[in-house]
Enzyme design. Structure first.
Site, short mmCIF file in Angstrom:
data_model
loop_
_atom_site.label_atom_id
_atom_site.label_comp_id
_atom_site.label_asym_id
_atom_site.label_seq_id
_atom_site.Cartn_x
_atom_site.Cartn_y
_atom_site.Cartn_z
N PRO A 1 0.82 -1.20 0.00
CA PRO A 1 0.00 0.00 0.00
C PRO A 1 0.85 1.26 0.00
O PRO A 1 1.79 1.38 0.79
CB PRO A 1 -0.79 -0.10 1.30
N LYS B 1 2.57 6.93 4.38
CA LYS B 1 1.96 5.61 4.38
C LYS B 1 1.60 5.13 5.78
O LYS B 1 1.22 3.97 5.96
CB LYS B 1 2.92 4.60 3.72
N ARG C 1 14.52 -2.28 -7.18
CA ARG C 1 13.08 -2.31 -7.41
C ARG C 1 12.78 -2.39 -8.90
O ARG C 1 13.42 -1.70 -9.70
CB ARG C 1 12.39 -1.06 -6.84
#
Length: 267
Positions: A2, A57, A256
Site C-alpha cells: 500500500p 503511508k 526495485r
DNA sequence: CACGCCTCCTGTGCGC
DNA sequence: TGCGCACAGGAGGCGT
C-alpha cells in the site's frame, strides 16, 4: 504494497468506524527476530480512539491520554473487522463487540503505541517529507531537494524524504507523466515542477479510484481499489507507451522493478 | 554522510 | 509433477 492512495482509502473507511471506540484488549503475535514489530501495542488497552489520520503511508490514530496508535501496512497489510485468517498478526478488541484485525502475510507491517508526536521508535515517521497533497509540498523546495541530491530520482522519491507516500507504483506513474527517466540524477527546475504536478495528479487520481489492487490490497470493507486499469507505466512492460507507442521497458533500479518508456522519458 | 546491496517474511508464478 | 529461482505494493541495517 500500500502506498499513499491505498492507505488513504483505508483511512477513510476506518475513521468513522473507530471514532469514539474504546479498546478493551490488544493482542499481537510477537516475532522474536523483530521485537519492535508491535511496539507497546498493549498500551492501547483501555484507551479511546479519537480519530484516524494519515501521514505518508502511516495511519495515525490519536488515543486519549496523550498516546497515538501508529500503523504501517508494509507490503501485504490489511485491516478488517472480525477477520478469521491464519495471517492475522494483531487484533484490537473494541467496545462494540468487534475486533479490528491486522492481516499481514509477509509480516513487514507494524503497529505501535507511542506518546503523541514522539517517534523515536519509528524513525521513518520522524523524518518523512511533506504531504504531497498539502501546501507543505512546495515546488521550489522540491526542486531544490532534487538538485541537491546525487541519487537517481526514483530511489530518491522512494526514500520518502522529498515527499511522503510515494512508492514503487506511483513513482513509475509520476515519472512517466513528467517524462523523466527514473535513473536521472539531474532533474532541472522545470522538470522538477512537472514532477511535482505529476505526483499530485497521480496520487489524487488513485485516491479517487480507491487505490490499486493486484492481489493483497483491500479496504476495510474487503473491496479492491479500481486504479489498476488506469496504470500507464507500472507493470506495463512490453506494452506500447500511450504517448509514443514505443514498447515500455522494465529494468531493476535500486533493487526495485522499474518500468518506463525508453523514448519519451529522458535523463 | 550517502549510496547500494542484503535482509526481513511468505507466497506465487515461471522455466526447466 | 517437482524443484528452484525470481519477484512482489516497504523499509531498516550494514559495509564501502
Amino acid at each position: 504494497m500500500p502506498e499513499l492512495p491505498e492507505v488513504e482509502s483505508v483511512r477513510r473507511q476506518l475513521d468513522p468506524e473507530l471514532q469514539g471506540r474504546r479498546v478493551l484488549r490488544a493482542w499481537s503475535d510477537p516475532i522474536p527476530t523483530m521485537p519492535r514489530e508491535f511496539h507497546r501495542l498493549e498500551l492501547a488497552a483501555g484507551r479511546t480512539i479519537e480519530s484516524v489520520g494519515r501521514r505518508g503511508k502511516f495511519l495515525i490514530a490519536p488515543l486519549d491520554g496523550g498516546l497515538e496508535l501508529v500503523m504501517h501496512l508494509g507490503m501485504t497489510g490489511v485491516l478488517r473487522f472480525d477477520l478469521e485468517d491464519p495471517h492475522v498478526r494483531a487484533r484490537l478488541e473494541l467496545d462494540d463487540a468487534r475486533s479490528l484485525c491486522f492481516r499481514d502475510v509477509r509480516r513487514f507491517g507494524r503497529m505501535a503505541v507511542v506518546e503523541a508526536g514522539i517517534y523515536d521508535a519509528i524513525p521513518m515517521l520522524a523524518m518523512i517529507g511533506p504531504e504531497p497533497l498539502s501546501d507543505e509540498f512546495d515546488p521550489d523546495v522540491f526542486a531544490w531537494e532534487l538538485q541537491r541530491t546525487n541519487s537517481p530520482v526514483k530511489p530518491f522519491l522512494l526514500s520518502q524524504r522529498p515527499v511522503a507516500g510515494v512508492g514503487n507504483i506511483y513513482a513509475d506513474e509520476a515519472l512517466w507523466l513528467a517524462r523523466i527517466h527514473p535513473a536521472s540524477r539531474k532533474v532541472g527546475k522545470r522538470r522538477a515542477f512537472e514532477l511535482h504536478r505529476a505526483i499530485r495528479e497521480t496520487l489524487a487520481g488513485a485516491i479517487e479510484r480507491e487505490g490499486t489492487t493486484f492481489s493483497d490490497y483491500q479496504m476495510v470493507n474487503g473491496e479492491s481499489g479500481r486504479n489498476a486499469a488506469f496504470l500507464v507505466a507500472y507493470g506495463q512492460q512490453g506494452k506500447p507507451c500511450p504517448r509514443c507507442a514505443t514498447p515500455m521497458r522494465k529494468v531493476v533500479l535500486g533493487g526495485r522493478g522499474t518500468t518506463y518508456c525508453p523514448r519519451c522519458q529522458r535523463h
